[in-house]
Design a protein around this motif. Structure first.
Motif, mmCIF file in Angstrom:
data_model
loop_
_atom_site.group_PDB
_atom_site.id
_atom_site.type_symbol
_atom_site.label_atom_id
_atom_site.label_comp_id
_atom_site.label_asym_id
_atom_site.label_seq_id
_atom_site.Cartn_x
_atom_site.Cartn_y
_atom_site.Cartn_z
ATOM 1 N N GLU A 74 15.156 7.575 27.795
ATOM 2 C CA GLU A 74 14.788 6.222 28.235
ATOM 3 C C GLU A 74 13.465 5.794 27.598
ATOM 4 N N ALA A 75 12.525 6.729 27.465
ATOM 5 C CA ALA A 75 11.248 6.422 26.809
ATOM 6 C C ALA A 75 11.480 6.037 25.350
ATOM 7 N N VAL A 76 12.369 6.750 24.687
ATOM 8 C CA VAL A 76 12.688 6.430 23.291
ATOM 9 C C VAL A 76 13.215 5.000 23.189
ATOM 10 N N ALA A 77 14.104 4.619 24.079
ATOM 11 C CA ALA A 77 14.661 3.262 24.051
ATOM 12 C C ALA A 77 13.563 2.212 24.260
ATOM 13 N N ILE A 78 12.656 2.466 25.187
ATOM 14 C CA ILE A 78 11.562 1.518 25.451
ATOM 15 C C ILE A 78 10.641 1.427 24.246
ATOM 16 N N VAL A 79 10.265 2.569 23.687
ATOM 17 C CA VAL A 79 9.362 2.591 22.534
ATOM 18 C C VAL A 79 10.014 1.902 21.342
ATOM 19 N N ASN A 80 11.269 2.202 21.084
ATOM 20 C CA ASN A 80 11.960 1.550 19.963
ATOM 21 C C ASN A 80 12.013 0.040 20.149
ATOM 22 N N GLN A 81 12.234 -0.407 21.383
ATOM 23 C CA GLN A 81 12.283 -1.852 21.634
ATOM 24 C C GLN A 81 10.903 -2.483 21.428
ATOM 25 N N LEU A 82 9.847 -1.801 21.871
ATOM 26 C CA LEU A 82 8.490 -2.314 21.644
ATOM 27 C C LEU A 82 8.195 -2.429 20.146
ATOM 28 N N LEU A 83 8.613 -1.427 19.384
ATOM 29 C CA LEU A 83 8.394 -1.464 17.933
ATOM 30 C C LEU A 83 9.199 -2.591 17.293
ATOM 31 N N LEU A 84 10.432 -2.776 17.742
ATOM 32 C CA LEU A 84 11.271 -3.854 17.232
ATOM 33 C C LEU A 84 10.674 -5.212 17.590
ATOM 34 N N ASP A 85 10.279 -5.370 18.851
ATOM 35 C CA ASP A 85 9.678 -6.638 19.294
ATOM 36 C C ASP A 85 8.404 -6.960 18.518
ATOM 37 N N GLY A 86 7.674 -5.927 18.148
ATOM 38 C CA GLY A 86 6.409 -6.131 17.444
ATOM 39 C C GLY A 86 6.547 -6.243 15.941
ATOM 40 N N HIS A 87 7.781 -6.175 15.446
ATOM 41 C CA HIS A 87 7.996 -6.220 13.987
ATOM 42 C C HIS A 87 7.090 -5.201 13.306
ATOM 43 N N ALA A 88 7.108 -3.977 13.833
ATOM 44 C CA ALA A 88 6.178 -2.943 13.388
ATOM 45 C C ALA A 88 6.279 -2.691 11.887
ATOM 46 N N LEU A 89 5.121 -2.702 11.269
ATOM 47 C CA LEU A 89 4.975 -2.420 9.849
ATOM 48 C C LEU A 89 3.678 -1.644 9.696
ATOM 49 N N PRO A 90 3.703 -0.342 9.998
ATOM 50 C CA PRO A 90 2.457 0.432 10.021
ATOM 51 C C PRO A 90 1.691 0.388 8.696
ATOM 52 N N GLN A 91 0.375 0.201 8.818
ATOM 53 C CA GLN A 91 -0.517 0.183 7.665
ATOM 54 C C GLN A 91 -1.820 0.846 8.046
ATOM 55 N N LEU A 92 -2.408 1.551 7.098
ATOM 56 C CA LEU A 92 -3.733 2.126 7.313
ATOM 57 C C LEU A 92 -4.784 1.038 7.147
ATOM 58 N N VAL A 93 -5.722 0.979 8.085
ATOM 59 C CA VAL A 93 -6.813 0.010 8.017
ATOM 60 C C VAL A 93 -8.117 0.689 8.401
ATOM 61 N N LYS A 94 -9.202 0.078 7.998
ATOM 62 C CA LYS A 94 -10.537 0.580 8.318
ATOM 63 C C LYS A 94 -11.383 -0.652 8.623
ATOM 64 N N HIS A 95 -11.981 -0.685 9.800
ATOM 65 C CA HIS A 95 -12.812 -1.836 10.159
ATOM 66 C C HIS A 95 -13.835 -1.427 11.209
ATOM 67 N N ASP A 96 -14.854 -2.236 11.324
ATOM 68 C CA ASP A 96 -15.945 -1.990 12.260
ATOM 69 C C ASP A 96 -16.390 -0.534 12.141
ATOM 70 N N GLU A 97 -16.531 0.167 13.271
ATOM 71 C CA GLU A 97 -16.944 1.568 13.199
ATOM 72 C C GLU A 97 -15.754 2.525 13.171
ATOM 73 N N TRP A 98 -14.558 2.007 13.092
ATOM 74 C CA TRP A 98 -13.352 2.825 13.040
ATOM 75 C C TRP A 98 -13.084 3.283 11.617
ATOM 76 N N ASP A 99 -12.805 4.575 11.466
ATOM 77 C CA ASP A 99 -12.375 5.093 10.165
ATOM 78 C C ASP A 99 -10.894 4.737 9.989
ATOM 79 N N TRP A 100 -10.246 5.289 8.998
ATOM 80 C CA TRP A 100 -8.842 4.985 8.738
ATOM 81 C C TRP A 100 -7.991 5.259 9.968
ATOM 82 N N HIS A 101 -7.184 4.265 10.321
ATOM 83 C CA HIS A 101 -6.263 4.381 11.443
ATOM 84 C C HIS A 101 -5.099 3.423 11.209
ATOM 85 N N LEU A 102 -4.109 3.496 12.066
ATOM 86 C CA LEU A 102 -2.920 2.663 11.902
ATOM 87 C C LEU A 102 -3.007 1.372 12.703
ATOM 88 N N HIS A 103 -2.620 0.292 12.060
ATOM 89 C CA HIS A 103 -2.278 -0.949 12.738
ATOM 90 C C HIS A 103 -0.824 -1.187 12.377
#
Length: 182
Positions: A74-103
């Protein structure tokens, strides 16, 4: 298991969001409260600062809450739906005081969509690592807050929303003292 710092941050942020409505207490009742919540967590990107945006975050909060209460499939289904709803396109970014991380969404995507996608990306790591057992509901009496157990020995039992751990330890101490006195 050690998680990437952005995964831990997203998991803790998700738990904090869920805990804004616990046991009938609403701490995210206004647009200003939402702004404060996001500022404290250094959440970046576009904000509309409208009632509709606040309501979409409330709806997301309820979807996230279910992740503490469901099976892995059930968690997989919820997570997959959240990713689908968000049009997930993971990218590495670096901003402010954060080092490389995913958006995983664009910074101008709707707020609830961005929060949901970031949380979903973090839950992906929990699911893939067979670590959903780290999602817990506080063991304290009269508390239904959620928590993420990031301790090495998986021993965390109480939330951070109040003084649950202290209250329960004091109660246990008093019970032991009462037994000794008998």
């Amino acid at each position: 298991m050690v998680f990437a710092y952005d995964t831990e941050a997203a998991l803790l942020d998700a738990a904090d969001l869920v805990n804004t409505a616990v046991d009938g207490e609403e701490s995210l009742g206004t647009v200003a409260a939402l702004s404060s919540f996001l500022d404290e967590r250094q959440f970046t990107g576009k904000r509309e600062r409208t009632r509709a945006e606040l309501e979409s975050v409330w709806n997301l909060r309820e979807r996230l809450r279910t992740l503490w209460e469901v099976s892995e499939s059930e968690a997989v289904a919820i997570v997959n739906q959240l990713l689908l709803d968000g049009h997930a396109l993971p990218q590495l970014v670096k901003h402010d005081e954060w080092d490389w991380h995913l958006h995983a969404t664009r910074p101008d995507a709707p707020l609830a969509q961005r929060i949901g996608t970031e949380a979903a990306m973090a839950f992906v790591d929990l699911i893939r690592g067979k670590e959903l057992g780290r999602l817990r509901i506080c063991d304290a009496d009269r508390c239904s807050a959620v928590l993420i157990d990031l301790s090495k020995n998986r021993s965390r039992r109480y939330c951070d929303t109040g003084n649950c751990a202290n209250r329960m330890h004091v109660a246990a101490y008093r019970a032991r003292q009462a037994e000794k006195a008998e």
